[in-house]
Design a protein around this motif. Structure first.
Motif, PDB file in Angstrom:
ATOM      1  N   LEU A   1      57.398 -32.217  25.937  1.00 30.50           N
ATOM      2  CA  LEU A   1      56.604 -31.321  25.098  1.00 30.50           C
ATOM      3  C   LEU A   1      56.942 -31.575  23.631  1.00 30.50           C
ATOM      4  O   LEU A   1      58.044 -32.009  23.312  1.00 30.50           O
ATOM      5  CB  LEU A   1      56.943 -29.860  25.422  1.00 30.50           C
ATOM      6  N   LYS A   2      55.990 -31.256  22.765  1.00 33.40           N
ATOM      7  CA  LYS A   2      56.277 -31.356  21.328  1.00 33.40           C
ATOM      8  C   LYS A   2      57.362 -30.335  21.006  1.00 33.40           C
ATOM      9  O   LYS A   2      57.256 -29.178  21.441  1.00 33.40           O
ATOM     10  CB  LYS A   2      55.021 -31.042  20.513  1.00 33.40           C
ATOM     11  N   SER A   3      58.373 -30.727  20.288  1.00 37.08           N
ATOM     12  CA  SER A   3      59.453 -29.782  19.987  1.00 37.08           C
ATOM     13  C   SER A   3      60.121 -30.200  18.686  1.00 37.08           C
ATOM     14  O   SER A   3      61.291 -30.574  18.665  1.00 37.08           O
ATOM     15  CB  SER A   3      60.464 -29.752  21.125  1.00 37.08           C
ATOM     16  N   THR A   4      59.339 -30.122  17.613  1.00 36.49           N
ATOM     17  CA  THR A   4      59.806 -30.551  16.302  1.00 36.49           C
ATOM     18  C   THR A   4      61.143 -29.931  15.926  1.00 36.49           C
ATOM     19  O   THR A   4      61.996 -30.578  15.332  1.00 36.49           O
ATOM     20  CB  THR A   4      58.733 -30.184  15.255  1.00 36.49           C
ATOM     21  N   CYS A   5      61.336 -28.635  16.251  1.00 36.56           N
ATOM     22  CA  CYS A   5      62.567 -27.954  15.821  1.00 36.56           C
ATOM     23  C   CYS A   5      63.691 -28.123  16.831  1.00 36.56           C
ATOM     24  O   CYS A   5      64.781 -27.573  16.649  1.00 36.56           O
ATOM     25  CB  CYS A   5      62.288 -26.477  15.563  1.00 36.56           C
ATOM     26  N   GLY A   6      63.438 -28.838  17.917  1.00 34.93           N
ATOM     27  CA  GLY A   6      64.483 -29.089  18.903  1.00 34.93           C
ATOM     28  C   GLY A   6      64.814 -27.864  19.743  1.00 34.93           C
ATOM     29  O   GLY A   6      65.907 -27.779  20.287  1.00 34.93           O
ATOM     30  N   GLY A   7      63.881 -26.918  19.823  1.00 37.81           N
ATOM     31  CA  GLY A   7      64.096 -25.759  20.692  1.00 37.81           C
ATOM     32  C   GLY A   7      64.636 -24.540  19.969  1.00 37.81           C
ATOM     33  O   GLY A   7      65.109 -23.603  20.615  1.00 37.81           O
ATOM     34  N   ASP A   8      64.544 -24.534  18.656  1.00 38.10           N
ATOM     35  CA  ASP A   8      65.033 -23.382  17.884  1.00 38.10           C
ATOM     36  C   ASP A   8      64.026 -22.241  17.823  1.00 38.10           C
ATOM     37  O   ASP A   8      64.309 -21.170  17.305  1.00 38.10           O
ATOM     38  CB  ASP A   8      65.351 -23.811  16.440  1.00 38.10           C
ATOM     39  N   GLY A   9      62.814 -22.505  18.255  1.00 37.54           N
ATOM     40  CA  GLY A   9      61.790 -21.459  18.226  1.00 37.54           C
ATOM     41  C   GLY A   9      61.105 -21.340  16.876  1.00 37.54           C
ATOM     42  O   GLY A   9      60.407 -20.354  16.612  1.00 37.54           O
ATOM     43  N   THR A  10      61.287 -22.337  16.011  1.00 39.55           N
ATOM     44  CA  THR A  10      60.727 -22.197  14.661  1.00 39.55           C
ATOM     45  C   THR A  10      59.477 -23.043  14.405  1.00 39.55           C
ATOM     46  O   THR A  10      58.707 -22.751  13.504  1.00 39.55           O
ATOM     47  CB  THR A  10      61.785 -22.575  13.597  1.00 39.55           C
ATOM     48  N   CYS A  11      59.255 -24.104  15.192  1.00 39.01           N
ATOM     49  CA  CYS A  11      58.120 -24.986  14.866  1.00 39.01           C
ATOM     50  C   CYS A  11      56.815 -24.537  15.511  1.00 39.01           C
ATOM     51  O   CYS A  11      55.732 -24.909  15.069  1.00 39.01           O
ATOM     52  CB  CYS A  11      58.429 -26.430  15.252  1.00 39.01           C
ATOM     53  N   GLY A  12      56.902 -23.754  16.568  1.00 39.51           N
ATOM     54  CA  GLY A  12      55.708 -23.225  17.224  1.00 39.51           C
ATOM     55  C   GLY A  12      54.882 -24.274  17.948  1.00 39.51           C
ATOM     56  O   GLY A  12      53.695 -24.085  18.198  1.00 39.51           O
ATOM     57  N   ARG A  13      55.486 -25.409  18.337  1.00 42.49           N
ATOM     58  CA  ARG A  13      54.694 -26.503  18.911  1.00 42.49           C
ATOM     59  C   ARG A  13      54.789 -26.624  20.434  1.00 42.49           C
ATOM     60  O   ARG A  13      53.984 -27.309  21.033  1.00 42.49           O
ATOM     61  CB  ARG A  13      55.135 -27.825  18.288  1.00 42.49           C
ATOM     62  N   CYS A  14      55.773 -25.969  21.041  1.00 41.36           N
ATOM     63  CA  CYS A  14      56.000 -26.190  22.484  1.00 41.36           C
ATOM     64  C   CYS A  14      55.238 -25.160  23.321  1.00 41.36           C
ATOM     65  O   CYS A  14      55.787 -24.589  24.253  1.00 41.36           O
ATOM     66  CB  CYS A  14      57.498 -26.112  22.764  1.00 41.36           C
ATOM     67  N   LEU A  15      53.963 -24.939  22.994  1.00 36.41           N
ATOM     68  CA  LEU A  15      53.206 -23.862  23.640  1.00 36.41           C
ATOM     69  C   LEU A  15      52.820 -24.197  25.079  1.00 36.41           C
ATOM     70  O   LEU A  15      52.351 -25.298  25.370  1.00 36.41           O
ATOM     71  CB  LEU A  15      51.929 -23.608  22.832  1.00 36.41           C
TER      72      LEU A  15
ATOM     73  N   VAL B   1      52.938 -19.011  25.327  1.00 35.16           N
ATOM     74  CA  VAL B   1      54.312 -18.655  24.941  1.00 35.16           C
ATOM     75  C   VAL B   1      55.026 -19.923  24.482  1.00 35.16           C
ATOM     76  O   VAL B   1      54.566 -21.028  24.753  1.00 35.16           O
ATOM     77  CB  VAL B   1      55.102 -18.038  26.134  1.00 35.16           C
ATOM     78  N   LEU B   2      56.146 -19.721  23.803  1.00 35.37           N
ATOM     79  CA  LEU B   2      56.948 -20.887  23.399  1.00 35.37           C
ATOM     80  C   LEU B   2      57.846 -21.291  24.574  1.00 35.37           C
ATOM     81  O   LEU B   2      58.628 -20.478  25.067  1.00 35.37           O
ATOM     82  CB  LEU B   2      57.823 -20.540  22.194  1.00 35.37           C
ATOM     83  N   ALA B   3      57.716 -22.529  25.004  1.00 32.37           N
ATOM     84  CA  ALA B   3      58.501 -22.989  26.166  1.00 32.37           C
ATOM     85  C   ALA B   3      59.998 -22.924  25.893  1.00 32.37           C
ATOM     86  O   ALA B   3      60.788 -22.684  26.793  1.00 32.37           O
ATOM     87  CB  ALA B   3      58.094 -24.408  26.525  1.00 32.37           C
ATOM     88  N   CYS B   4      60.389 -23.134  24.629  1.00 33.25           N
ATOM     89  CA  CYS B   4      61.825 -23.160  24.329  1.00 33.25           C
ATOM     90  C   CYS B   4      62.436 -21.761  24.359  1.00 33.25           C
ATOM     91  O   CYS B   4      63.649 -21.626  24.500  1.00 33.25           O
ATOM     92  CB  CYS B   4      62.079 -23.836  22.984  1.00 33.25           C
ATOM     93  N   LYS B   5      61.626 -20.735  24.192  1.00 29.82           N
ATOM     94  CA  LYS B   5      62.169 -19.370  24.142  1.00 29.82           C
ATOM     95  C   LYS B   5      61.771 -18.558  25.372  1.00 29.82           C
ATOM     96  O   LYS B   5      61.920 -17.337  25.399  1.00 29.82           O
ATOM     97  CB  LYS B   5      61.678 -18.666  22.858  1.00 29.82           C
TER      98      LYS B   5
ATOM     99  N   LEU C   1      61.798 -23.101  29.675  1.00 32.35           N
ATOM    100  CA  LEU C   1      60.698 -23.906  30.215  1.00 32.35           C
ATOM    101  C   LEU C   1      60.654 -25.273  29.537  1.00 32.35           C
ATOM    102  O   LEU C   1      60.201 -26.251  30.125  1.00 32.35           O
ATOM    103  CB  LEU C   1      59.360 -23.174  30.026  1.00 32.35           C
ATOM    104  N   LEU C   2      61.161 -25.338  28.294  1.00 29.89           N
ATOM    105  CA  LEU C   2      61.217 -26.631  27.594  1.00 29.89           C
ATOM    106  C   LEU C   2      62.155 -27.585  28.342  1.00 29.89           C
ATOM    107  O   LEU C   2      61.827 -28.740  28.593  1.00 29.89           O
ATOM    108  CB  LEU C   2      61.713 -26.426  26.164  1.00 29.89           C
ATOM    109  N   ARG C   3      63.309 -27.071  28.719  1.00 31.06           N
ATOM    110  CA  ARG C   3      64.306 -27.873  29.448  1.00 31.06           C
ATOM    111  C   ARG C   3      63.754 -28.238  30.837  1.00 31.06           C
ATOM    112  O   ARG C   3      63.875 -29.380  31.285  1.00 31.06           O
ATOM    113  CB  ARG C   3      65.591 -27.033  29.567  1.00 31.06           C
TER     114      ARG C   3
HETATM  115 FE1  FES Z   1      60.009 -25.621  18.304  1.00 31.59          FE
HETATM  116 FE2  FES Z   1      59.792 -24.437  20.689  1.00 31.59          FE
HETATM  117  S1  FES Z   1      60.511 -26.388  20.219  1.00 31.59           S
HETATM  118  S2  FES Z   1      59.266 -23.663  18.763  1.00 31.59           S
END
Ligand code: FES
Length: 634
Positions: free
Chosen positions: A34-48, A74-78, A23-25
């Motif tokens: 979307l906010k995505s500090t970790c670049g989509g790794d699922g670790t920053c918890g910001r892409c809700l 949910v996390l958009a990146c995951k 969903l992030l893509r």
């Molecule tokens: Fe960081 Fe989704 S972009 S958790």
């Protein structure tokens, strides 16, 4: 099913993507960042995001808080789209679309400051009006030879180049107005390059761009090359942020994902082209009349802008593909100005000291100073140059994005609604904040975070190690989801409708950021065997907005304990240096020389930096003798 439809609410935007796309893509393809500090790794918890309807599949749960889960987020990146779906994007998850706050200073003031006798108005690009002798049966040199001959005389330069598209249209242009033409030439590195040939000698305006490509934000100035005046400036978020907040995550994305380099190159171009389009439409300038661009960015940003693989910048021994890339025609890059215009990137010094720092060094004129100057640019990296007219040494430390709001619960860039000043009453713990634009608070920017840390310490809310003193008598101190937190502004007074807090984890992140910058300064001073007292002047650049409290920066141990009058906050020195190089051949050549002259000190090559860093993880420092003006602290 070939494609599924992802509908984004409340923007009413749609992306048609292959099943299994995150969903992030999908959001990014639909034009929602979307906010995505970790670049989509699922670790920053910001892409809700919230899936309102349709079928999705979780790739993994990632780092999502209990509270967010309970709220159905949910996390958009995951989260992967498996069918047609409708997704709701909460306000907090958006990378804000607001314009980035630009330096308040009046544009005209900047002109006066930078264009001096030292750097007279002498742009990299100029228009020359020439009349060619008409060919005859006996004087039958080619059109191009004929033009070259008169240009050589006019420009006093032997090497003259032209692009194929201009060459193709030359016969009609030359004959259009009786062999009288106006030629725009860019004079770079001893050659003259034809950018445009117009029939006749009519007056026409021409423009240039000064561009600062920051990891977080991008700023573009539109400059009239005739008068040297900047007409307008605009800034916005670097769209690369969707691939991570810092240069390391972007390098990884560029070098390890199949389309990674293209993704990042397109994102930065898209951002710059958007700013160019806004400027051209606002000031009614035709894109063909923009005939040169000077770009300053850190080494990674310059690589990605030129679509050069940054892989080896990240791997020891950290080698850039090029520190002084050649000028490129705008058409080759896809920059939407005159297709034949040249795009020139200011040179880098090394992998982590880039053209933005060369631009800053240029505009500070420290390479001409007798006194010792320390120039620091605090962004996601802390980059610094120390020296004077005789020597210049530079280094960079990874401060992380905390001072740009990254990795901080309510962190944000300096823009409307950002808390930029904080005062806390020592006995009641009441908090007074001021925000950019005087609006209701949305979050906290770098200068607010520096204030906050200093005020926390002075009010006894945290100890020297940054630990919250949980027994203080105020409802502002409370146990949060993940750690203790202090409420700066209660929800009824905020724009986001939530309590704006600073958590103990935020404090730890800030300590690491400030510790890295201070350790960088100390390591560099040690390398040249000087102490803090040898510094005559400190110039600070960075995205702090219009305000930086130097005293608070000293209290937290971010900056050396020097008298306030030695410090000057200079705002965005990168774009100012790019503008100066655009308008002055002398300044441009000086920037080229600076790229070669500044010595780079690799902090990871010795043990000093790590030792200094560990010692700087306290407020202000483990060694209080380094901060004598602060007196004795408990
Ligand atoms: Fe960081 Fe989704 S972009 S958790």
């Amino acid at each position: 099913m070939d494609k599924v439809t992802v509908f984004f609410f409340p923007d009413n935007l749609v992306a048609h993507v292959a099943p299994g796309t995150s969903l992030l893509r999908a959001a990014s393809l639909a034009g929602v960042e979307l906010k995505s500090t970790c670049g989509g790794d699922g670790t920053c918890g910001r892409c809700l995001v919230k899936v309102k309807d349709g079928r999705v599949r979780a790739e993994s749960t990632g780092n999502i808080s209990k509270k967010a889960k309970q709220a159905g987020l949910v996390l958009a990146c995951k989260t992967l789209a498996d069918g047609n779906i409708v997704v709701d994007i909460p306000r907090d998850s958006r990378l804000d679309q607001h314009q980035v706050l630009l330096d308040k200073k009046d544009i005209l003031l900047e002109e006066e400051e930078s264009l001096t006798a030292e750097y007279p108005l002498n742009p990299l690009c100029r228009k020359v009006k020439v009349s060619l002798p008409e060919p005859t049966l006996t004087e039958n040199a080619s059109d191009w030879t004929r033009l070259q001959v008169v240009l050589r005389n006019e420009l006093n330069c032997q090497a003259i180049h032209i692009s194929l598209p201009i060459l193709r249209s030359l016969p009609e242009t030359l004959r259009g107005k009786d062999w009288r033409v106006t030629v725009t030439v860019a004079e770079l590195n001893g050659c003259a390059d034809v950018v445009q040939v117009e029939a006749g000698h009519e007056e026409s305006k021409f423009f240039g761009l000064a561009v600062d490509i920051g990891t977080t934000t991008i700023v573009v100035y539109l400059v009239d090359l005739d008068s040297g005046l900047s007409i307008g400036k605009k800034g916005t978020y670097n769209k690369q942020a969707r691939f991570g907040d810092d240069v390391i995550s972007r390098m990884i994305h560029a070098s390890e994902k199949a389309s990674g380099l293209d993704d990042l190159h397109k994102a930065v171009l898209e951002t710059i082209n958007q700013l160019i389009a806004e400027l051209l439409s606002q000031y009614q300038v035709n894109s063909r009349d923009v005939q040169l661009a000077v770009v300053a960015g850190n080494t990674t940003m310059t690589h990605l802008f030129l679509r050069l693989n940054p892989k080896y910048l990240r791997l020891e021994p950290y080698i850039p593909l090029a520190t002084a890339p050649p000028p490129i025609r705008a058409q080759e890059l896809g920059l939407q100005i005159n297709p034949s215009a040249y795009v020139v990137c200011l040179p880098s010094v090394a992998s982590y000291v880039g053209g933005d720092i060369v631009a800053g060094t240029l505009v500070t004129k420290m390479a001409k100073a007798e006194e010792i100057v320390l120039f620091i640019d605090i962004g996601t990296n802390g980059e610094m140059v120390l020296g004077n007219q005789d020597w210049l040494v530079s280094s960079a430390c990874s401060a992380g994005p905390a001072f740009e709001g990254g990795g901080i619960t309510f962190g944000m860039r300096a823009m409307q609604g950002a808390i930029e000043r904080v005062v806390i009453d020592r006995s009641s713990y009441d908090v007074t904040v001021s925000t950019v634009g005087g609006l209701k608070a949305v979050g906290i920017c770098g200068s607010g975070l520096i204030d906050c840390l200093a005020q926390f310490r002075e009010a006894g809310i945290i100890d020297r190690a940054g630990k919250m003193q949980t027994d203080i008598a105020t409802p502002r101190m409370r146990q949060g989801d993940d750690s203790w937190e202090f409420v700066l502004v209660f929800s009824e007074a905020t724009e986001c409708g939530k309590d704006i807090v600073v958590t103990e984890n935020d404090v730890k992140n800030l300590l690491r950021a400030k510790g890295a910058v201070y350790a960088g300064i100390r390591s560099m001073l040690k390398a040249v065997q000087l102490g803090e007292e040898s510094i005559d002047k400190v110039l600070i650049a960075g995205g702090f907005g219009n305000y930086l409290n130097i005293r608070d920066a000293i209290i937290i141990g971010l900056l050396p304990d020097l008298p306030a009058e030695k410090y000057t906050f200079i705002g965005n020195s990168s774009v100012k240096g790019a503008r100066l190089a655009l308008l002055s051949q002398e300044a441009f050549h000086e920037a080229q020389e600076l790229g070669k002259k500044i010595t780079y000190l690799e902090l990871s090559a010795g043990n000093d930096f790590m030792e200094e860093f560990m010692a700087a993880l306290f407020l202000p420092h483990t060694d209080l003798t380094l901060f004598p003006s602060l007196g004795k602290q408990k």
